[in-house]
Design an enzyme around this catalytic site. Structure first.
Site, short mmCIF file in Angstrom:
data_model
loop_
_atom_site.label_atom_id
_atom_site.label_comp_id
_atom_site.label_asym_id
_atom_site.label_seq_id
_atom_site.Cartn_x
_atom_site.Cartn_y
_atom_site.Cartn_z
N GLN A 109 33.87 31.54 7.90
CA GLN A 109 33.70 30.84 9.10
C GLN A 109 32.92 31.59 10.15
O GLN A 109 32.34 30.74 11.14
CB GLN A 109 35.01 30.16 9.35
CG GLN A 109 35.45 29.09 8.66
CD GLN A 109 36.94 28.75 8.98
OE1 GLN A 109 37.83 28.93 8.19
NE2 GLN A 109 37.07 28.13 10.12
N PHE A 150 39.25 26.03 6.32
CA PHE A 150 40.34 25.45 6.88
C PHE A 150 41.04 26.37 7.67
O PHE A 150 42.40 26.47 7.97
CB PHE A 150 41.56 24.98 5.68
CG PHE A 150 40.92 23.88 4.65
CD1 PHE A 150 40.53 22.84 4.94
CD2 PHE A 150 40.70 24.38 3.30
CE1 PHE A 150 39.84 21.96 4.18
CE2 PHE A 150 40.03 23.48 2.54
CZ PHE A 150 39.59 22.37 2.97
N ARG A 185 47.60 27.70 21.85
CA ARG A 185 47.25 26.18 21.55
C ARG A 185 48.60 25.27 21.14
O ARG A 185 48.77 24.21 21.50
CB ARG A 185 46.28 26.14 20.46
CG ARG A 185 45.61 24.45 20.36
CD ARG A 185 44.88 24.37 19.23
NE ARG A 185 43.37 24.55 19.64
CZ ARG A 185 42.45 23.73 20.10
NH1 ARG A 185 42.88 22.69 20.69
NH2 ARG A 185 41.42 24.46 20.66
N ARG A 234 43.63 24.66 10.27
CA ARG A 234 43.82 23.37 10.71
C ARG A 234 44.39 22.84 11.54
O ARG A 234 45.80 22.47 11.17
CB ARG A 234 43.38 22.42 9.55
CG ARG A 234 42.55 21.02 9.74
CD ARG A 234 42.36 20.28 8.61
NE ARG A 234 41.18 19.27 8.53
CZ ARG A 234 40.79 18.63 7.69
NH1 ARG A 234 41.13 18.96 6.47
NH2 ARG A 234 39.84 17.84 7.74
N PHE A 260 45.40 24.90 14.28
CA PHE A 260 45.69 26.02 15.06
C PHE A 260 46.68 26.09 16.11
O PHE A 260 46.72 26.48 17.05
CB PHE A 260 44.33 26.29 15.83
CG PHE A 260 43.76 27.56 16.36
CD1 PHE A 260 43.41 28.40 15.16
CD2 PHE A 260 43.98 28.23 17.72
CE1 PHE A 260 42.85 29.83 15.50
CE2 PHE A 260 43.57 29.55 17.86
CZ PHE A 260 42.99 30.10 16.99
N THR A 283 40.15 27.45 23.02
CA THR A 283 41.06 27.44 24.20
C THR A 283 40.70 28.73 24.89
O THR A 283 41.08 29.02 25.98
CB THR A 283 42.61 27.84 23.92
OG1 THR A 283 42.61 28.82 22.90
CG2 THR A 283 42.99 26.38 23.08
N GLU A 318 39.87 18.71 13.04
CA GLU A 318 41.36 19.04 12.84
C GLU A 318 42.16 17.85 13.30
O GLU A 318 43.35 17.71 12.57
CB GLU A 318 41.67 20.18 13.73
CG GLU A 318 40.95 21.48 13.36
CD GLU A 318 41.03 22.52 14.32
OE1 GLU A 318 40.66 22.47 15.62
OE2 GLU A 318 41.93 23.28 14.32
N1 MTE Z 1 36.75 20.11 6.06
C1 MTE Z 1 36.66 20.70 4.96
N2 MTE Z 1 35.72 19.81 3.84
N3 MTE Z 1 36.78 21.92 4.52
C2 MTE Z 1 37.27 22.70 5.84
O1 MTE Z 1 37.06 23.89 5.50
N4 MTE Z 1 38.00 22.96 7.84
C3 MTE Z 1 38.70 22.09 8.91
C4 MTE Z 1 37.85 20.91 9.28
N5 MTE Z 1 37.76 20.27 8.18
C5 MTE Z 1 37.53 22.08 6.79
C6 MTE Z 1 37.19 20.66 7.07
C7 MTE Z 1 38.94 23.11 10.32
S1 MTE Z 1 40.14 24.06 10.42
C8 MTE Z 1 38.13 23.11 11.06
S2 MTE Z 1 38.17 23.92 12.63
C9 MTE Z 1 36.79 21.96 10.95
O2 MTE Z 1 36.66 21.50 9.85
C10 MTE Z 1 35.69 22.97 11.46
O3 MTE Z 1 34.60 22.16 11.49
P1 MTE Z 1 33.96 21.27 12.68
O4 MTE Z 1 34.07 22.23 13.84
O5 MTE Z 1 32.37 21.18 12.12
O6 MTE Z 1 34.88 20.18 12.69
N1 HPA Z 2 40.77 27.21 17.71
C1 HPA Z 2 40.49 27.46 16.68
N2 HPA Z 2 40.05 28.59 16.41
C2 HPA Z 2 39.80 29.49 17.78
C3 HPA Z 2 40.42 28.99 18.76
C4 HPA Z 2 40.95 27.72 18.89
O1 HPA Z 2 41.09 27.04 20.14
N3 HPA Z 2 40.49 30.22 19.74
C5 HPA Z 2 39.99 31.10 18.88
N4 HPA Z 2 39.91 30.75 17.79
MO1 MOS Z 3 39.82 25.66 12.18
S1 MOS Z 3 41.85 26.12 12.03
O1 MOS Z 3 39.83 25.73 13.88
O2 MOS Z 3 39.18 26.88 11.41
#
Ligand code: MTE
Ligand code: HPA
Ligand code: MOS
Length: 754
Positions: free
Chosen positions: A196, A227, A309, A341, A343, A439, A712
């Site tokens: 990621q 995730f 968080r 997810r 955090f 954050t 999330e």
């Molecule tokens: N959805 C899928 N299909 N696969 C993933 O790994 N990660 C989750 C969420 N949804 C995830 C997911 C997490 S932990 C986060 S922070 C967000 O997607 C990250 O993507 P975004 O910032 O585009 O929402």
């Molecule tokens: N969310 C998810 N990932 C992160 C954050 C947060 O607030 N800060 C640093 N990594």
């Molecule tokens: Mo999501 S726990 O911020 O990768």
């Protein structure tokens, strides 16, 4: 939702096996396989490590220990407390000690068995409260405070205290961790990584190799899920592959099998927490205190940020005048726990929901009465100083109430329970409020690179990593909208550190907002150059509006003869710059870590869920029958994707709260080490009714096209399943002393029933 529904164009390739993941990259000639020797005891001193016999095995090229690291033996992201390969001591089972590089995977496996390793055991701690008692902390403890809880409690009509436990969670991304590294010219290395955080891998590898970041290129096509598990921890696997490739000057592939991945990587942080809640006679929450003991594992990883968080979301969506919350990041002999997810937000919310539930049970009212009464409204000052604006907390609840009136739901359940001696139903409401932005304020920025080619086709690079959440599709929509052209003209390139540098990880649900805004900036730069050209070519005055729409140029809503490809060809002939680099940094946000006050979030996402469960009181097993949600999408840019994120998040949250049990024994060995011993939700665990409705709202200017972040927040609706199950147990046995201890496995339900 006013944006048109658009299918994710990548889905077809995913489900037909055409999408490329790290292990699908065609193997280059001379590629070496890398296997990891990891510690099988959780704490101890290494007294003997002899690789001589193993190194003589057929096909083995080299065995690496910490002595073979050219740069720094360090992968800690926030705090430098985690060696890539163990030196004198090991601190968790699964800690990497040595790497075997061999011609084939089988040969590498065989050599692993021949390494002589002796470790003298030291005492093992797996419990965060025990670690705290012994003063073992990963980082400084934190407190957020508002008002004066001590004074406020003495004026409260009701005060309740309790203890809450929440368990870990295995990420179980379909694609395990992994990296494929290739040595390149000029003493450099290219890494195809399942991460990621491409920049995090780049930074870590540069440090381990002792070279500049400019010699490390990281390329990411997509992930089979992250995730949070690949926000920081992918760097270790990138470093393994890169170390071998760099030192031996041969391509090297390092991909753990599922059981290795489960054993060696960290998971969601388990928490053990204490709460104290005070209410007045009218059930207003007046004061709330909580102490969180976070199980961080053996190294800090992201735990200090996760801890923060937890404190931000400790009061969930409730307006409380006096709040005092403290969190300790405890060092235990488990694999370093990490982002998952939410955090830390889910862990914090679970505790206040338990506190409210405990109050409700003691006062003989439904928890929903207290929840509804205390929902925050615009103008509320969060305990971290931000003022709520655009709050949908009450709207979401009211809309759900209109659909499923609270009294009717409870009456229906009561009637069912009265006539079913063996089956009992329970219901719970779960409001959410989740802050969007990293954050850590400095992480909230992004860049994008756009090329319009001379034939009118467009190549887009951003810092966003596609992990199944649909961000690539959203980026294509942004580019198509900015240029007024069809999606077919746009190609989304891989995420690559040489094209887009210094990225924040794709995380915090903010990926589409940050990268989408940077992308829009790049597209609009090109568009304004094109507008200058159109004005001179077509003789249009400065005040007349030029619109790019439907692949055509419009002047004040009048279609011209000029199409997009013609415009681009003209621009190319006129030597116009058809490339641009966009940048975005979230405005308005700030936070003072010393005072614990500021405006850390661009905006908040709200919603409410109703969960109804049925428990089989003979067997202890159960079903989640209904999850009915009103969610704040803003103005969703892609309702299909966002609905999918909601559904997936909810089911993942239900899994965390009900069936997923990460189990370590007292020696710190992972017992739930395979899919036979670790149960995640499958299609049969999905609620029969999973109904998600958007609340009508404006969205936020700080979200991409007013489409709010969605990755999330929905996971936290899953917390409702815990309380719905608990209520069903209590309907069968009102004397049950069933604890606030998640996950609520069928075993726990059965024990609670009798
Ligand atoms: N959805 C899928 N299909 N696969 C993933 O790994 N990660 C989750 C969420 N949804 C995830 C997911 C997490 S932990 C986060 S922070 C967000 O997607 C990250 O993507 P975004 O910032 O585009 O929402
Ligand atoms: N969310 C998810 N990932 C992160 C954050 C947060 O607030 N800060 C640093 N990594
Ligand atoms: Mo999501 S726990 O911020 O990768």
């Amino acid at each position: 939702m006013t944006h048109p529904p658009l299918a994710n164009i990548e889905s077809a390739a995913h489900v037909t096996g055409r999408s490329i993941y790290v292990d699908d990259i065609p193997v280059m000639e001379g590629t070496l396989w890398v296997k990891v020797l990891d510690a099988r005891i959780a704490h101890g001193r290494i007294t003997r490590l002899d690789v001589r016999e193993a190194e003589q095995m057929e096909g083995v090229v080299k065995i690496f220990t910490h002595h073979d690291i050219p740069g720094e033996n360090q992968v800690g992201g926030i705090i430098p407390d985690e060696p890539l390969l163990a030196t004198e001591e090991v601190h968790f089972q699964g800690q990497p000690i040595a790497l075997v590089a061999a011609e084939t995977e089988e040969q590498a496996e065989a050599a692993l068995q021949k390494i002589v390793l002796e470790i003298e055991p030291l005492p093992v701690i797996t419990d965060p409260r025990e670690a705290f008692r012994q003063g073992k902390l990963l980082s400084g403890s934190r407190t957020f405070s508002k008002g004066n809880t001590a004074a406020a409690f003495s004026g409260c009509a009701h005060v309740f205290e309790g203890k809450v436990e929440s368990g870990g969670q295995e990420h179980l991304y379909l694609e395990t961790q992994g990296a494929y590294a290739v040595p390149t010219e000029h003493d450099s290395v290219r890494i195809y990584s399942s991460t990621q955080g491409p920049t995090a891998v780049q930074r870590t590898v540069a440090r381990v190799l002792g070279v500049g970041m400019n010699r490390v290129e990281v390329d990411v096509a997509r992930l089979g899920g992250g995730f949070g598990g690949k926000e920081d921890q992918a760097s270790t696997w990138g470093a393994f592959a890169a170390l071998v490739a760099y030192v031996l000057k041969r391509p090297a592939k390092c991909i753990p099998h599922r059981m290795e991945d489960m054993r060696m990587t960290g998971k969601r942080n388990p928490y053990s927490s204490d709460f104290k809640i005070g209410l007045d006679a009218d059930l207003n929450i007046i004061a709330y205190e909580a102490t969180f003991f976070q199980n961080g594992g053996a190294a800090a990883d992201l735990s200090p940020a996760i801890l923060e968080r937890t404190l931000f979301h400790a009061a969930n969506s409730y307006a409380i005048p006096h709040v005092h919350v403290t969190a300790h990041s405890c060092k235990t002999n488990l694999p370093p726990n990490t982002a998952f997810r939410g955090f830390g937000g889910p862990q914090g919310k679970f505790v206040i929901e338990a506190a409210i539930d405990c109050s409700a049970k003691n006062l003989g009212v439904a928890a929903a009465v207290i929840q509804r009464k205390n929902l925050l409204a615009d103008g509320y000052e969060f305990h971290y100083g931000q003022i709520a604006a655009g709050s949908e907390a009450q709207n979401c609840w009211t809309k759900l109430e209109q659909k499923r009136p609270f009294k009717a739901v409870l009456a229906e359940i009561e009637a069912f329970n009265a006539t079913h001696p063996r089956l009992k139903k329970g219901a719970a409401w779960m409001p959410i409020c989740f802050g969007i932005s990293f954050t850590n304020t400095m992480m909230n920025h992004a860049r994008a690179l756009v090329h319009v080619y001379s034939d009118g086709s467009v190549g887009v690079s951003t810092g966003a990593v596609e992990m199944g959440q649909g961000v690539n599709m959203k980026m294509m929509q942004v580019a198509a909208a900015c240029f007024g052209i069809s999606l077919d003209r746009i190609k989304l390139e891989t995420t690559n550190t040489t094209r887009v540098a210094n990225t924040s990880p794709s995380a915090a649900s903010a990926t589409a907002d940050l990268n989408g805004k940077a992308l829009a900036d790049a597209c609009l730069q090109i568009r304004s150059r094109l507008e200058i050209l159109v004005r001179s070519q077509l003789g249009v005055s400065k005040t007349t509006r030029i619109i790019l729409r439907d692949e055509r140029i419009f002047i004040d809503e009048q279609a011209t003869d000029m199409t997009w490809p013609q415009l681009i060809q003209q621009a190319f002939f006129q030597r116009t710059n058809l490339s641009a680099k966009g940048h975005y940094a979230t405005p308005q946000i700030h936070f003072d870590k010393i005072t614990g006050k500021g405006h850390p979030f661009a905006y908040h996402v709200y919603g409410t869920a109703l969960t109804i469960c049925t428990v089989d009181c003979l067997r202890g097993n159960y079903t989640v029958d209904v999850v009915d949600v009103v969610h704040d999408f803003g103005n969703s840019i892609n309702p299909g994707i966002d609905l999918g994120q909601c559904e997936g998040g909810i089911v993942q949250g239900i899994g965390w709260m009900t069936m997923e049990e990460v189990a370590y024994n007292a020696e710190g060995r992972l017992l739930s080490n395979a899919l036979s011993t670790y149960k995640i939700p499958d299609i049969y665990s999905v609620p029969a009714v999973l109904d998600i409705e958007p609340v009508d709202t404006e969205g936020s200017e700080l979200s991409i096209f007013k489409s709010k972040a969605v990755g999330e927040p929905p996971l936290m609706y899953g917390i409702g399943a815990f309380f719905a199950l608990r209520n069903a147990v209590l309907a069968f046995n009102p004397q049950s002393d069933i604890a606030y201890s998640a996950p609520m496995t069928p075993e726990k339900v059965l024990m609670g029933l009798y």
